[in-house]
Design an enzyme around this catalytic site. Structure first.
Site, short mmCIF file in Angstrom:
data_model
loop_
_atom_site.label_atom_id
_atom_site.label_comp_id
_atom_site.label_asym_id
_atom_site.label_seq_id
_atom_site.Cartn_x
_atom_site.Cartn_y
_atom_site.Cartn_z
N ASP A 223 22.59 53.15 57.45
CA ASP A 223 23.28 53.53 56.22
C ASP A 223 24.78 53.38 56.51
OD1 ASP A 223 23.56 54.77 53.58
OD2 ASP A 223 24.37 56.48 54.70
N ASP B 292 27.99 54.88 54.24
CA ASP B 292 28.81 56.07 53.98
C ASP B 292 28.27 57.27 54.74
OD1 ASP B 292 30.73 55.09 51.93
OD2 ASP B 292 28.91 54.76 50.75
N ASP C 109 22.59 59.67 57.23
CA ASP C 109 23.21 61.00 57.24
C ASP C 109 22.66 61.91 56.16
OD1 ASP C 109 24.60 59.38 55.20
OD2 ASP C 109 25.83 61.19 54.96
#
Length: 338
Positions: free
Chosen positions: A15, A17, A214
């Site tokens: 991922d 961001d 995250d």
């Protein structure tokens, strides 16, 4: 010496961001982690729900931060959404686009016509994150959906991580239309749907991929749904308290403070940690009462505690016995007895 975590996988899907960067700043260690994987001949992919940039723009952004990336390695919810609409609509069909110019460009390149008004009678609405999205285009989208247009959302992430804290994401903007229309989108394309994960694995020819994210509700849930192992890093949205309370479909295989965890021994990052000790920590359970004692790396304590909270013990039942345990639980925002 046992093999490090990443060594057991032939593809790592990152991922972006909250994992590789925050808005426009690289997270420390991200570039080193990617280069170390490349040096070991591990394939790399980047999969993002953020629909405000195209793959070539994402690759350029990463490269400018010192994180090597090729456009072919990048999968975005914008590109996936446009491709899905092109499969389901006739060529040249009108699509009202709520989002950034990148999303309009993806729609255009897919052979469809992006429009900005319900008066143009679009057959679909495609909604993705854009920093300039405002009331006017949301109003047009509401009118178009009420007139019969099918409603697609690139993703429903409620927030975006940033150095200043979480900011409103596309899910917050989708919620505006959900409230106005009193219904959900017809189709959500990005994570936690498995499409970005499975496409990344297929393109790379991977047989054993690892997903790194995250967010429990998108990155990890999507990996679980795709049947992939996953690593949660604590540099973005989901924190320790979220992990302790995670339902079964949002539980990662591993947890680490940051991307350096890719190069720890796999057993030292697995969650929950086996047994009742890890590093300098000890967890003791007596029925529904749990104590945490000792000191050391907070992530080791977190891995131990997941073993009891995922077995039904409330995080609020964890009692610290050492000052260090109290400090860790307080930092996580976990309420303790008394």
């Amino acid at each position: 010496m046992r093999e490090h975590l990443a060594g057991g996988y032939d593809l790592v899907i990152f991922d972006l961001d909250g994992v590789v960067f925050l808005i426009d700043k690289p997270i420390p260690g991200a570039a080193d982690a990617v280069e170390r994987l490349r040096a070991g001949s591990t394939s790399i992919a980047y999969a993002t729900n953020n629909a405000s940039r195209r793959a070539v723009e994402v690759a350029a952004l990463l490269t400018g931060m010192g994180v090597s990336a090729e456009p072919a390695e990048v999968l975005t919810s914008a590109g996936a959404s446009a491709a899905l609409l092109a499969d389901r609509l006739p060529a040249g069909a009108k699509v009202l686009v709520v989002g950034a110019e990148a999303l309009r460009a993806e729609v255009r390149d897919a052979g469809l016509e992006p429009v900005a008004s319900a008066e143009e009678e679009p057959v679909a609405v495609l909604q993705g994150y854009g920093p300039e999205v405002g009331w006017r285009i949301l109003a047009e989208a509401a009118l178009a959906v009420r007139a019969g247009a099918v409603w697609y959302a690139t993703n429903t992430d409620r927030t975006l991580p940033s150095p200043r804290g979480p900011l409103p994401g596309n899910g917050s903007l989708v919620a505006v239309l959900r409230t106005a229309l009193d219904r959900d989108p017809d189709v959500v394309v990005g994570k936690p749907q498995p499409g970005l994960f499975t496409t990344a694995a297929t393109v790379a020819g991977a047989r054993r991929p690892l997903s790194v994210g995250d967010r429990l509700d998108t990155d990890i849930q999507g990996a679980v749904g795709a049947g992939m192992d996953s690593l949660l890093v604590l540099t973005g949205v989901s924190g320790p308290a979220d992990l302790l309370a995670a339902p079964e479909d949002r539980r990662p295989t591993y947890v680490a403070a940051d991307l350096s965890g890719l190069f720890r021994e796999a057993g030292d990052a697995r969650v929950p940690a086996p047994g009742d000790t890890a590093g300098g920590w000890r967890v003791t359970r007596d029925g529904d009462r749990v104590t945490l004692d000792g000191s050391g790396d907070p992530v080791d304590a977190l891995r131990l505690l997941c073993g009891v909270t995922w077995d039904g013990v409330a995080p609020s039942a964890i009692e610290p016995l050492s000052p260090e345990a109290g400090e860790v639980l307080a930092a996580w925002g976990v309420r303790t007895p008394g």
